[in-house]
Design a protein around this motif. Structure first.
Motif, PDB file in Angstrom:
ATOM      1  N   VAL A  97      29.508  66.982 -46.134  1.00 47.29           N
ATOM      2  CA  VAL A  97      30.350  65.950 -46.754  1.00 47.29           C
ATOM      3  C   VAL A  97      29.688  65.321 -47.971  1.00 47.29           C
ATOM      4  N   SER A  98      28.353  65.343 -48.035  1.00 46.66           N
ATOM      5  CA  SER A  98      27.665  64.779 -49.204  1.00 46.66           C
ATOM      6  C   SER A  98      27.518  65.796 -50.326  1.00 46.66           C
ATOM      7  N   HIS A  99      27.927  67.042 -50.057  1.00 43.85           N
ATOM      8  CA  HIS A  99      27.879  68.146 -51.030  1.00 43.85           C
ATOM      9  C   HIS A  99      26.458  68.493 -51.459  1.00 43.85           C
ATOM     10  N   ILE A 100      25.490  68.290 -50.549  1.00 48.95           N
ATOM     11  CA  ILE A 100      24.104  68.628 -50.901  1.00 48.95           C
ATOM     12  C   ILE A 100      23.722  70.022 -50.434  1.00 48.95           C
ATOM     13  N   ASN A 101      24.609  70.687 -49.716  1.00 54.74           N
ATOM     14  CA  ASN A 101      24.278  72.057 -49.323  1.00 54.74           C
ATOM     15  C   ASN A 101      25.260  73.032 -49.965  1.00 54.74           C
ATOM     16  N   ASP A 102      25.180  74.285 -49.585  1.00 51.02           N
ATOM     17  CA  ASP A 102      25.974  75.334 -50.221  1.00 51.02           C
ATOM     18  C   ASP A 102      27.399  75.449 -49.689  1.00 51.02           C
ATOM     19  N   ASN A 103      27.793  74.583 -48.782  1.00 51.08           N
ATOM     20  CA  ASN A 103      29.113  74.668 -48.178  1.00 51.08           C
ATOM     21  C   ASN A 103      29.791  73.297 -48.210  1.00 51.08           C
ATOM     22  N   PRO A 104      30.100  72.768 -49.398  1.00 47.53           N
ATOM     23  CA  PRO A 104      30.639  71.408 -49.488  1.00 47.53           C
ATOM     24  C   PRO A 104      32.020  71.282 -48.854  1.00 47.53           C
ATOM     25  N   MET A 105      32.216  70.179 -48.165  1.00 48.50           N
ATOM     26  CA  MET A 105      33.492  69.890 -47.518  1.00 48.50           C
ATOM     27  C   MET A 105      33.984  68.521 -47.988  1.00 48.50           C
ATOM     28  N   PRO A 106      35.280  68.334 -47.975  1.00 44.88           N
ATOM     29  CA  PRO A 106      36.332  69.272 -47.640  1.00 44.88           C
ATOM     30  C   PRO A 106      36.391  70.420 -48.651  1.00 44.88           C
ATOM     31  N   LYS A 107      36.689  71.579 -48.138  1.00 42.40           N
ATOM     32  CA  LYS A 107      36.667  72.801 -48.953  1.00 42.40           C
ATOM     33  C   LYS A 107      37.655  72.700 -50.116  1.00 42.40           C
ATOM     34  N   ASP A 108      37.143  73.012 -51.299  1.00 42.68           N
ATOM     35  CA  ASP A 108      37.935  73.002 -52.532  1.00 42.68           C
ATOM     36  C   ASP A 108      38.585  71.644 -52.808  1.00 42.68           C
ATOM     37  N   GLN A 109      37.954  70.598 -52.343  1.00 34.02           N
ATOM     38  CA  GLN A 109      38.449  69.235 -52.547  1.00 34.02           C
ATOM     39  C   GLN A 109      37.311  68.372 -53.090  1.00 34.02           C
ATOM     40  N   PRO A 110      37.633  67.224 -53.669  1.00 37.56           N
ATOM     41  CA  PRO A 110      36.564  66.317 -54.090  1.00 37.56           C
ATOM     42  C   PRO A 110      35.829  65.760 -52.876  1.00 37.56           C
ATOM     43  N   LYS A 111      34.648  65.262 -53.124  1.00 38.96           N
ATOM     44  CA  LYS A 111      33.872  64.621 -52.061  1.00 38.96           C
ATOM     45  C   LYS A 111      34.662  63.462 -51.467  1.00 38.96           C
ATOM     46  N   ILE A 112      34.429  63.224 -50.179  1.00 41.46           N
ATOM     47  CA  ILE A 112      35.022  62.037 -49.573  1.00 41.46           C
ATOM     48  C   ILE A 112      34.323  60.814 -50.190  1.00 41.46           C
ATOM     49  N   PRO A 113      34.893  59.625 -50.055  1.00 42.51           N
ATOM     50  CA  PRO A 113      34.293  58.453 -50.684  1.00 42.51           C
ATOM     51  C   PRO A 113      32.836  58.233 -50.254  1.00 42.51           C
ATOM     52  N   ASP A 114      32.030  57.750 -51.202  1.00 43.15           N
ATOM     53  CA  ASP A 114      30.610  57.518 -50.938  1.00 43.15           C
ATOM     54  C   ASP A 114      30.382  56.610 -49.741  1.00 43.15           C
ATOM     55  N   CYS A 115      31.244  55.637 -49.544  1.00 44.01           N
ATOM     56  CA  CYS A 115      31.092  54.739 -48.392  1.00 44.01           C
ATOM     57  C   CYS A 115      31.193  55.521 -47.084  1.00 44.01           C
ATOM     58  N   LYS A 116      32.147  56.448 -47.007  1.00 40.93           N
ATOM     59  CA  LYS A 116      32.314  57.251 -45.789  1.00 40.93           C
ATOM     60  C   LYS A 116      31.089  58.132 -45.546  1.00 40.93           C
ATOM     61  N   ILE A 117      30.526  58.674 -46.617  1.00 36.59           N
ATOM     62  CA  ILE A 117      29.316  59.501 -46.495  1.00 36.59           C
ATOM     63  C   ILE A 117      28.154  58.658 -45.998  1.00 36.59           C
ATOM     64  N   LEU A 118      28.011  57.467 -46.545  1.00 39.95           N
ATOM     65  CA  LEU A 118      26.945  56.564 -46.105  1.00 39.95           C
ATOM     66  C   LEU A 118      27.122  56.199 -44.637  1.00 39.95           C
ATOM     67  N   GLN A 119      28.344  55.951 -44.218  1.00 42.54           N
ATOM     68  CA  GLN A 119      28.593  55.624 -42.817  1.00 42.54           C
ATOM     69  C   GLN A 119      28.216  56.788 -41.904  1.00 42.54           C
ATOM     70  N   ILE A 120      28.538  58.012 -42.302  1.00 35.60           N
ATOM     71  CA  ILE A 120      28.163  59.191 -41.502  1.00 35.60           C
ATOM     72  C   ILE A 120      26.643  59.304 -41.434  1.00 35.60           C
ATOM     73  N   GLU A 121      25.978  59.117 -42.556  1.00 37.28           N
ATOM     74  CA  GLU A 121      24.510  59.182 -42.587  1.00 37.28           C
ATOM     75  C   GLU A 121      23.897  58.132 -41.659  1.00 37.28           C
ATOM     76  N   LEU A 122      24.396  56.913 -41.720  1.00 38.16           N
ATOM     77  CA  LEU A 122      23.866  55.845 -40.868  1.00 38.16           C
ATOM     78  C   LEU A 122      24.172  56.103 -39.396  1.00 38.16           C
ATOM     79  N   TRP A 123      25.344  56.623 -39.117  1.00 38.87           N
ATOM     80  CA  TRP A 123      25.728  56.920 -37.741  1.00 38.87           C
ATOM     81  C   TRP A 123      24.798  57.954 -37.138  1.00 38.87           C
ATOM     82  N   ILE A 124      24.489  59.002 -37.887  1.00 39.98           N
ATOM     83  CA  ILE A 124      23.563  60.038 -37.404  1.00 39.98           C
ATOM     84  C   ILE A 124      22.169  59.449 -37.223  1.00 39.98           C
ATOM     85  N   ALA A 125      21.705  58.673 -38.213  1.00 43.20           N
ATOM     86  CA  ALA A 125      20.370  58.077 -38.146  1.00 43.20           C
ATOM     87  C   ALA A 125      20.249  57.103 -36.972  1.00 43.20           C
ATOM     88  N   ASP A 126      21.368  56.483 -36.597  1.00 41.70           N
ATOM     89  CA  ASP A 126      21.360  55.511 -35.503  1.00 41.70           C
ATOM     90  C   ASP A 126      21.548  56.164 -34.142  1.00 41.70           C
TER      91      ASP A 126
END
Length: 131
Positions: A97-126
């Motif tokens: 979802v952050s588009h830092i790897n070779d398989n960015p999602m959503p496929k052929d779409q723009p990145k999801i909002p930065d806030c949503k990416i940050l929330q996913i990152e924090l959720w995993i870290a927590d």
């Protein structure tokens, strides 16, 4: 003398006209000062934060009936399995979802909002809390 007076009058009139025309700019307050919606990163849980994001951006392609990439993101356990791969690696929920790897999602779409990416990152870290 008349030529100088006329020249001064024309110059003065041109300056006033320029000021008036440049003052007629038609922006509204919303365009000039867009409202910035803060990113809520407090109490990020699967049920309260992550599931709505998954439902909005991911579930149409990653569900039991449509397993694109072999990934099912229906339900907490499936999302946790996708999210527990170390962030930044191929296939990780955060990585795609952050588009830092070779398989960015959503496929052929723009990145999801930065806030949503940050929330996913924090959720995993927590530790991926469910509630």
């Amino acid at each position: 003398m008349i030529n100088k007076t006329i020249l001064k009058t024309i110059t003065f009139s041109a300056i006033i006209a320029l000021i008036i025309v440049s003052g007629c700019y038609y922006d509204n307050e919303e365009d000039l000062y867009p409202q910035v919606i803060p990113c809520d990163t407090s109490n990020v849980t699967y049920s309260g934060t992550i599931k709505p994001t998954i439902d909005q951006y991911c579930i149409s392609c990653h569900n039991q009936g449509n397993l694109q990439g072999g990934i099912n993101l229906e339900g907490y356990n499936n999302v946790v399995n996708a999210g527990n791969i170390p962030p930044g690696t191929y296939g990780s929920l955060y990585g795609v979802v952050s588009h830092i790897n070779d398989n960015p999602m959503p496929k052929d779409q723009p990145k999801i909002p930065d806030c949503k990416i940050l929330q996913i990152e924090l959720w995993i870290a927590d530790g991926t809390p469910e509630r």
